[in-house]
Design a protein around this motif. Sequence first.
Motif, mmCIF file in Angstrom:
data_model
loop_
_atom_site.group_PDB
_atom_site.id
_atom_site.type_symbol
_atom_site.label_atom_id
_atom_site.label_comp_id
_atom_site.label_asym_id
_atom_site.label_seq_id
_atom_site.Cartn_x
_atom_site.Cartn_y
_atom_site.Cartn_z
ATOM 1 N N SER A 6 0.815 -1.209 0.000
ATOM 2 C CA SER A 6 0.000 0.000 0.000
ATOM 3 C C SER A 6 0.853 1.265 0.000
ATOM 4 C CB SER A 6 -0.959 -0.003 1.181
ATOM 5 O OG SER A 6 -0.240 0.021 2.389
ATOM 6 N N ASN A 7 2.062 1.197 0.584
ATOM 7 C CA ASN A 7 2.930 2.381 0.587
ATOM 8 C C ASN A 7 3.264 2.824 -0.828
ATOM 9 O OD1 ASN A 7 4.222 0.672 3.215
ATOM 10 N ND2 ASN A 7 3.399 2.702 3.537
ATOM 11 N N ALA A 8 3.381 1.865 -1.740
ATOM 12 C CA ALA A 8 3.660 2.202 -3.135
ATOM 13 C C ALA A 8 2.493 2.985 -3.725
ATOM 14 C CB ALA A 8 3.926 0.939 -3.957
ATOM 15 N N CYS A 9 1.289 2.699 -3.262
ATOM 16 C CA CYS A 9 0.118 3.417 -3.768
ATOM 17 C C CYS A 9 0.212 4.902 -3.438
ATOM 18 C CB CYS A 9 -1.165 2.837 -3.195
ATOM 19 S SG CYS A 9 -1.578 1.215 -3.833
ATOM 20 N N CYS A 10 0.600 5.220 -2.227
ATOM 21 C CA CYS A 10 0.735 6.624 -1.841
ATOM 22 C C CYS A 10 1.808 7.299 -2.694
ATOM 23 C CB CYS A 10 1.060 6.742 -0.361
ATOM 24 S SG CYS A 10 1.050 8.450 0.218
ATOM 25 N N GLU A 11 2.939 6.637 -2.833
ATOM 26 C CA GLU A 11 4.024 7.194 -3.642
ATOM 27 C C GLU A 11 3.594 7.391 -5.103
ATOM 28 O OE1 GLU A 11 6.911 8.370 -2.516
ATOM 29 O OE2 GLU A 11 6.267 7.828 -0.487
ATOM 30 N N LEU A 12 2.898 6.405 -5.658
ATOM 31 C CA LEU A 12 2.425 6.530 -7.040
ATOM 32 C C LEU A 12 1.370 7.620 -7.150
ATOM 33 C CD1 LEU A 12 2.323 2.790 -8.075
ATOM 34 C CD2 LEU A 12 3.696 4.593 -9.160
ATOM 35 N N GLY A 13 0.478 7.714 -6.175
ATOM 36 C CA GLY A 13 -0.512 8.785 -6.187
ATOM 37 C C GLY A 13 0.144 10.155 -6.199
ATOM 38 N N LEU A 14 1.137 10.324 -5.357
ATOM 39 C CA LEU A 14 1.863 11.603 -5.312
ATOM 40 C C LEU A 14 2.621 11.864 -6.610
ATOM 41 C CD1 LEU A 14 3.175 11.387 -1.639
ATOM 42 C CD2 LEU A 14 1.384 12.920 -2.515
ATOM 43 N N PRO A 24 0.488 16.318 -14.777
ATOM 44 C CA PRO A 24 -0.285 15.774 -13.661
ATOM 45 C C PRO A 24 -1.485 14.969 -14.159
ATOM 46 C CG PRO A 24 0.267 18.068 -13.239
ATOM 47 C CD PRO A 24 0.666 17.773 -14.669
ATOM 48 N N ASP A 25 -1.715 13.843 -13.539
ATOM 49 C CA ASP A 25 -2.838 12.974 -13.895
ATOM 50 C C ASP A 25 -3.615 12.680 -12.611
ATOM 51 O OD1 ASP A 25 -4.598 10.942 -14.601
ATOM 52 O OD2 ASP A 25 -3.142 9.933 -15.900
ATOM 53 N N TYR A 26 -4.655 13.491 -12.384
ATOM 54 C CA TYR A 26 -5.422 13.382 -11.149
ATOM 55 C C TYR A 26 -6.298 12.135 -11.114
ATOM 56 C CZ TYR A 26 -3.755 18.146 -10.790
ATOM 57 O OH TYR A 26 -2.950 19.251 -10.747
ATOM 58 N N VAL A 27 -6.700 11.648 -12.266
ATOM 59 C CA VAL A 27 -7.485 10.412 -12.302
ATOM 60 C C VAL A 27 -6.641 9.255 -11.771
ATOM 61 C CG1 VAL A 27 -8.666 8.751 -13.799
ATOM 62 C CG2 VAL A 27 -8.984 11.210 -14.175
ATOM 63 N N GLU A 28 -5.424 9.110 -12.282
ATOM 64 C CA GLU A 28 -4.543 8.033 -11.812
ATOM 65 C C GLU A 28 -4.144 8.245 -10.357
ATOM 66 O OE1 GLU A 28 -3.367 5.035 -13.134
ATOM 67 O OE2 GLU A 28 -4.990 5.465 -14.535
ATOM 68 N N ALA A 29 -3.883 9.491 -9.976
ATOM 69 C CA ALA A 29 -3.528 9.760 -8.579
ATOM 70 C C ALA A 29 -4.656 9.306 -7.662
ATOM 71 C CB ALA A 29 -3.248 11.253 -8.389
ATOM 72 N N ARG A 30 -5.872 9.639 -8.027
ATOM 73 C CA ARG A 30 -7.029 9.248 -7.208
ATOM 74 C C ARG A 30 -7.153 7.730 -7.116
ATOM 75 N NH1 ARG A 30 -12.986 11.928 -7.484
ATOM 76 N NH2 ARG A 30 -14.174 10.264 -6.494
ATOM 77 N N VAL A 31 -6.927 7.039 -8.237
ATOM 78 C CA VAL A 31 -6.983 5.579 -8.247
ATOM 79 C C VAL A 31 -6.006 5.009 -7.224
ATOM 80 C CG1 VAL A 31 -6.376 3.527 -9.622
ATOM 81 C CG2 VAL A 31 -7.838 5.310 -10.605
ATOM 82 N N TYR A 32 -4.785 5.513 -7.207
ATOM 83 C CA TYR A 32 -3.780 4.975 -6.288
ATOM 84 C C TYR A 32 -4.038 5.373 -4.838
ATOM 85 C CZ TYR A 32 -1.223 2.944 -10.085
ATOM 86 O OH TYR A 32 -0.867 2.154 -11.150
ATOM 87 N N PHE A 33 -4.505 6.605 -4.606
ATOM 88 C CA PHE A 33 -4.842 6.990 -3.232
ATOM 89 C C PHE A 33 -5.993 6.114 -2.715
ATOM 90 C CE2 PHE A 33 -3.180 11.457 -4.255
ATOM 91 C CZ PHE A 33 -1.955 11.213 -3.662
ATOM 92 N N GLN A 34 -6.977 5.846 -3.571
ATOM 93 C CA GLN A 34 -8.114 5.006 -3.186
ATOM 94 C C GLN A 34 -7.646 3.587 -2.861
ATOM 95 O OE1 GLN A 34 -11.698 5.973 -3.467
ATOM 96 N NE2 GLN A 34 -11.971 4.129 -2.245
ATOM 97 N N ARG A 35 -6.821 3.046 -3.719
ATOM 98 C CA ARG A 35 -6.321 1.684 -3.510
ATOM 99 C C ARG A 35 -5.527 1.588 -2.208
ATOM 100 N NH1 ARG A 35 -3.513 -0.550 -8.618
ATOM 101 N NH2 ARG A 35 -5.624 -0.326 -9.377
ATOM 102 N N CYS A 44 -2.674 7.571 2.761
ATOM 103 C CA CYS A 44 -3.564 7.828 1.622
ATOM 104 C C CYS A 44 -4.892 8.448 2.039
ATOM 105 C CB CYS A 44 -3.835 6.530 0.855
ATOM 106 S SG CYS A 44 -2.406 5.888 -0.027
ATOM 107 N N TRP A 45 -5.238 8.382 3.306
ATOM 108 C CA TRP A 45 -6.551 8.841 3.746
ATOM 109 C C TRP A 45 -6.791 10.323 3.463
ATOM 110 C CZ3 TRP A 45 -6.306 6.302 9.253
ATOM 111 C CH2 TRP A 45 -6.435 4.917 9.128
#
Length: 166
Positions: A6-14, A24-35, A44-45
Amino acid sequence: ACRRESNACCELGLAFESGYFGSPDYVEARVYFQRGAQMNDSMCWRPLAVYLEEGKGGPADPIGAYHWASLDAQFVDPRSVAGTEIWTLRERLAIRLGAPELRGAWKRIDAFVAEVAAGRVVLDSPPFLEGAIDPKLAQEGRRLAREREVGHRARLDRRRLVGVPK
């Protein structure tokens, strides 16, 4: 790696948010923060709550935003800068929700916090309070967060009872 870490998700979201891979790709960022949030990464919260509040990278979801902001608020000392920020966001979100929405959110939040307290759910990123150097400060922060939570709910219940529009 993100499906397991899950830590990778935060890093990828950022990274997607900042445009590290191009623009910037906010759609992909949101996907990773959600995951990441769904895998119990407390890092990610808050970004997910902001994305859901603003409708960034997808439709706005004030109930979802309130849920994730509320989880963050449970584990952050309300006296800290991070605590002040998350409580400001949470209060802003709460005034948009009706009593049934708030009570449903509180039920989910309480169930999650109880699972964490019982050790049945492990947070992938330690919450702010768990990272405190002084255990007494962490204990005091938890107590203050609980007190603030009780006051928050009572205030919102009173507001709903006297008919203040949402």
